[in-house]
Design a protein around this motif. Structure first.
Motif, mmCIF file in Angstrom:
data_model
loop_
_atom_site.group_PDB
_atom_site.id
_atom_site.type_symbol
_atom_site.label_atom_id
_atom_site.label_comp_id
_atom_site.label_asym_id
_atom_site.label_seq_id
_atom_site.Cartn_x
_atom_site.Cartn_y
_atom_site.Cartn_z
ATOM 1 N N PRO A 89 0.843 -1.206 0.000
ATOM 2 C CA PRO A 89 0.000 0.000 0.000
ATOM 3 C C PRO A 89 0.875 1.252 0.000
ATOM 4 N N PHE A 90 0.393 2.297 -0.657
ATOM 5 C CA PHE A 90 1.134 3.556 -0.647
ATOM 6 C C PHE A 90 1.029 4.183 0.740
ATOM 7 N N PRO A 91 2.019 4.976 1.133
ATOM 8 C CA PRO A 91 1.915 5.667 2.422
ATOM 9 C C PRO A 91 0.907 6.809 2.357
ATOM 10 N N LYS A 92 -0.319 6.462 2.048
ATOM 11 C CA LYS A 92 -1.413 7.423 1.971
ATOM 12 C C LYS A 92 -2.597 6.820 2.722
ATOM 13 N N SER A 93 -3.695 7.556 2.777
ATOM 14 C CA SER A 93 -4.864 7.013 3.460
ATOM 15 C C SER A 93 -5.459 5.860 2.648
ATOM 16 N N ILE A 94 -6.290 5.073 3.294
ATOM 17 C CA ILE A 94 -6.948 3.953 2.627
ATOM 18 C C ILE A 94 -7.709 4.471 1.408
ATOM 19 N N TYR A 95 -8.437 5.561 1.629
ATOM 20 C CA TYR A 95 -9.218 6.150 0.532
ATOM 21 C C TYR A 95 -8.302 6.536 -0.632
ATOM 22 N N ASP A 96 -7.218 7.254 -0.314
ATOM 23 C CA ASP A 96 -6.332 7.723 -1.381
ATOM 24 C C ASP A 96 -5.628 6.572 -2.089
ATOM 25 N N ALA A 124 -7.656 6.798 7.510
ATOM 26 C CA ALA A 124 -6.483 6.293 8.230
ATOM 27 C C ALA A 124 -5.440 5.785 7.231
ATOM 28 N N SER A 125 -4.211 5.700 7.695
ATOM 29 C CA SER A 125 -3.126 5.278 6.806
ATOM 30 C C SER A 125 -3.316 3.847 6.328
ATOM 31 N N GLY A 126 -3.029 3.631 5.060
ATOM 32 C CA GLY A 126 -3.087 2.279 4.505
ATOM 33 C C GLY A 126 -2.023 1.374 5.097
ATOM 34 N N LEU A 127 -1.013 1.970 5.724
ATOM 35 C CA LEU A 127 0.071 1.168 6.285
ATOM 36 C C LEU A 127 -0.291 0.590 7.649
ATOM 37 N N GLY A 128 -1.426 1.051 8.213
ATOM 38 C CA GLY A 128 -1.812 0.552 9.522
ATOM 39 C C GLY A 128 -2.608 -0.741 9.463
ATOM 40 N N CYS A 155 -4.648 -3.656 -1.656
ATOM 41 C CA CYS A 155 -3.923 -3.592 -2.933
ATOM 42 C C CYS A 155 -4.770 -4.163 -4.061
ATOM 43 N N ILE A 156 -5.557 -5.198 -3.741
ATOM 44 C CA ILE A 156 -6.446 -5.748 -4.767
ATOM 45 C C ILE A 156 -7.523 -4.722 -5.108
ATOM 46 N N ALA A 157 -8.089 -4.078 -4.068
ATOM 47 C CA ALA A 157 -9.102 -3.047 -4.321
ATOM 48 C C ALA A 157 -8.517 -1.932 -5.175
ATOM 49 N N ARG A 158 -7.280 -1.570 -4.891
ATOM 50 C CA ARG A 158 -6.610 -0.513 -5.636
ATOM 51 C C ARG A 158 -6.477 -0.897 -7.113
ATOM 52 N N THR A 159 -6.185 -2.184 -7.333
ATOM 53 C CA THR A 159 -6.057 -2.662 -8.707
ATOM 54 C C THR A 159 -7.411 -2.686 -9.407
ATOM 55 N N LEU A 160 -8.455 -3.130 -8.657
ATOM 56 C CA LEU A 160 -9.782 -3.234 -9.278
ATOM 57 C C LEU A 160 -10.383 -1.855 -9.558
ATOM 58 N N PRO A 196 8.940 -1.614 -4.426
ATOM 59 C CA PRO A 196 7.559 -2.091 -4.605
ATOM 60 C C PRO A 196 6.533 -0.953 -4.673
ATOM 61 N N LEU A 197 6.799 0.166 -3.987
ATOM 62 C CA LEU A 197 5.865 1.286 -4.082
ATOM 63 C C LEU A 197 5.827 1.818 -5.510
ATOM 64 N N ARG A 198 7.007 1.967 -6.114
ATOM 65 C CA ARG A 198 7.053 2.449 -7.495
ATOM 66 C C ARG A 198 6.327 1.457 -8.398
ATOM 67 N N GLU A 199 6.602 0.164 -8.201
ATOM 68 C CA GLU A 199 5.975 -0.847 -9.059
ATOM 69 C C GLU A 199 4.460 -0.827 -8.902
#
Lengths: 295, 295
Positions: free
Chosen positions: A130-137, A177-181, A191-196, B178-181
């Motif tokens: 996940p990117f160091p951004k919020s879940i939404y982002d 909240a952060s996606g990293l949490g 990550c799957i949701a992000r892809t879909l 992996p973030l870039r990818e």
């Protein structure tokens, strides 16, 4: 290779238009009638510099099916997977020979933009990233880079994608909240949701469950079965039970050792319906592998 | 190892050479720490003790008196204004250029000749003594035009540039691939990946690196000797006419035998330390703020 390239799908320029919507789902049990092919690989060899990682792979991947790549470490499963959306372009010195056709268009043709390819062919990686951004982002990232900035539409896409990834109920109250949490399994579903969210045509999964516990793995397998009516999925897995549980077809890769030059290269040993590969393998190497005689 | 029943299990660390080594190493580390802290604390105490007496609103704003003047006459106002002008201009020139250079090195240049050359030159420039940088600007700029705050800013900018390039470069290297990818796999272009994933992930470190470079530049004396001279009244135009700075004032005042001048030198030194301190705190705050999502 091919004289007249009949581009069924235009990959020439990155367009902001949504990729062609997946056809209405054929029934999941449509095993007997093979759908149209999404990928046709012909004599594909992959090189990293002068090292030939994979030799001479030819296979077709069918629409709305889950295709599994199995085989021992270093046999080139991941490399082949990454040639399907040109992720290997990012590795310095990586090179592909042979022809990979995606819905009729040559992926490695002259004017093909890897950006356009990857907008249609998404990828989920081995380690959740996940990117160091919020879940939404995180989820809205793909639609945003495709030019979608309408807040209402983004809200819809985020909710829809998280629902598809079976994560909505767990995170709907903390989208900021952060996606990293998130835990490992949740992060992978994010990550799957992000892809879909970019509505890809194909989802490539590179050992998506190898970092997850059995419960999270089960959740992701359920999710794969849920979404396969709308997407074509290719999954690399080390876990043979997983291949038998989720996939329609299985490709078994192995390592070919060249005694003279002491080099190793990956080859496609056998490809067929999952049931056939596991219950009635034609190749002795496949049999040895799926019955656990060799690792 | 089987534990014999009835015997007390001994989990304490064994006595002997291993334990002694541990003690020796611990003592050495504590001694090293104390040795490092002593000069730091000593400098701080001396500067505060001698400088605090003279600090007043008048001292911070009034024009610079002749060096023979007693301590309660005049101040260092023009030096503070000059330092802000010069360091500000140097920052505006060096920081964006340095960050862009580092982005090129890391994201675009790859292992190419140009990128390696730039990286090498940045390393060489880091080692150039600051007085040489002052001479360089003196010969190519001051001789042709005139002494000015801008000439000083050029010299300081040249000193900051390699520091900003190197610190940004290190921060960008820390951004996991992996973030870039993950971003590429959603169909992002390289510029998009850099702007939306790589830079946000590294921004905390980049900002604190830049602030450290600014703090360093604010304390430089040598490159300013040849480029700005000194003045006694505020020069509002950094592009024309001599200027002055806090380090220059410390230098000219501390070399005088008059008690008033020496007191002003201590006061200026304390002012400079406070400015550097404020910048460091700001760096911490900004880093913490930008890394909100990275945990």
């Amino acid at each position: 290779m091919e004289p007249e390239q009949e581009s069924v799908t235009s990959l020439q320029q990155p367009e902001t238009a949504a990729p062609p919507q997946a056809q209405p789902a054929p029934e999941p049990e449509a095993y007997s009638t093979p759908g149209s092919t999404v990928f046709d690989a012909e004599n594909v060899s992959c090189y990293y510099g002068s090292f030939r990682a994979v030799t001479d792979v030819s296979l077709s991947i069918y629409e709305n099916e889950i295709t599994a790549f199995i085989g021992p470490s270093g046999c080139g499963k991941t490399t082949v997977l990454r040639t399907l959306n040109r992720m290997n372009d990012l590795v310095a010195g990586a090179r592909v020979e042979g022809d990979v056709r995606y819905r009729g268009a040559s992926l490695y043709g002259k004017d093909v933009s890897p950006i356009a390819v990857r907008r249609r062919i998404g990828m989920v990686f081995q380690k959740p990233n996940p990117f160091p951004k919020s879940i939404y982002d995180n989820v809205a990232y793909g639609p945003r880079i495709n030019g979608e900035h309408n807040k209402r539409k983004l809200d819809e896409i985020v909710e829809h994608s998280l629902r598809q990834a079976a994560l909505w109920d767990e995170v709907k109250d903390r989208l900021k909240a952060s996606g990293l949490g998130l835990s490992g399994g949740q992060a992978q579903r994010l990550c799957i949701a992000r892809t879909l969210a970019v509505e890809p045509d194909v989802v490539l999964m590179d050992e998506p469950c190898s970092a997850l516990d059995p419960i999270a793995t089960g959740a992701i397998e359920d999710l794969m079965r849920d979404i396969k009516s709308r997407y074509t999925i290719v999954i690399v897995t080390h876990n043979m039970q997983q291949a038998t549980r989720v996939s329609d077809r299985t490709a078994f890769f192995s390592v070919l050792r060249n005694e003279e030059s002491d080099t190793r290269t990956g080859v496609l040993v056998e490809y067929g319906r999952t049931q056939q590969i596991f219950e009635d393998p034609h190749d002795s190497r496949t049999e040895a592998y799926v019955t656990g005689q060799v690792g | 190892m089987a534990v014999t029943t009835g015997q007390q299990l001994n989990l304490r660390e064994a006595k002997g050479w291993r334990r002694t080594k541990n003690r020796i190493a611990t003592v050495l580390m504590v001694v090293a720490f104390v040795l490092v802290v002593i000069p730091l604390v000593f400098v701080l105490i001396t500067v505060v003790a001698r400088g605090i007496k003279i600090i007043s609103w008048q001292f911070l704003t009034a024009d610079i008196p002749p060096t023979v003047a007693p301590a309660d006459v005049g101040g260092i106002g023009p030096a503070i204004v000059g330092t802000i002008q010069i360091v500000g201009l140097a920052t505006v020139m060096a920081v964006p250029l340095g960050i862009l250079g580092a982005i090129y090195l890391n994201e675009y240049g790859g292992k190419g000749v140009v990128a390696r050359l730039i990286g090498f030159m940045a390393d060489v420039m880091t080692g150039v003594p600051s007085i040489v940088m002052g001479l360089f600007i003196f010969s190519i700029w001051v001789l042709r035009f005139q002494f000015s705050g801008f000439a000083g800013a050029l010299a300081l900018g040249c000193l900051m540039l390699p520091v900003v390039i190197r610190s940004t470069d290190e921060m960008l290297k820390l951004v996991p691939n992996p973030l870039r990818e993950g971003s590429y796999a959603l169909g992002a272009t390289k510029a998009r990946v850099t702007m939306t994933v790589v830079l946000p992930a590294a921004v905390g470190g980049i900002v604190s690196g830049a602030l450290l470079a600014i703090a360093r530049a604010a304390g430089e004396t040598a490159p300013l000797l040849f480029t700005i001279l000194t003045v006694t009244a505020v020069n509002p135009n950094p592009f024309s006419g001599p200027n002055t700075s806090i380090p220059s004032q410390i230098f000219t005042n501390a070399t005088q035998p008059y008690p008033g001048a020496q007191a002003r030198a201590w006061g200026a030194a304390l002012t400079l330390i406070v400015i550097a301190f404020v910048l460091m705190i700001a760096a911490r705050f900004i880093t913490a703020r930008f890394t909100r999502y990275s945990r």
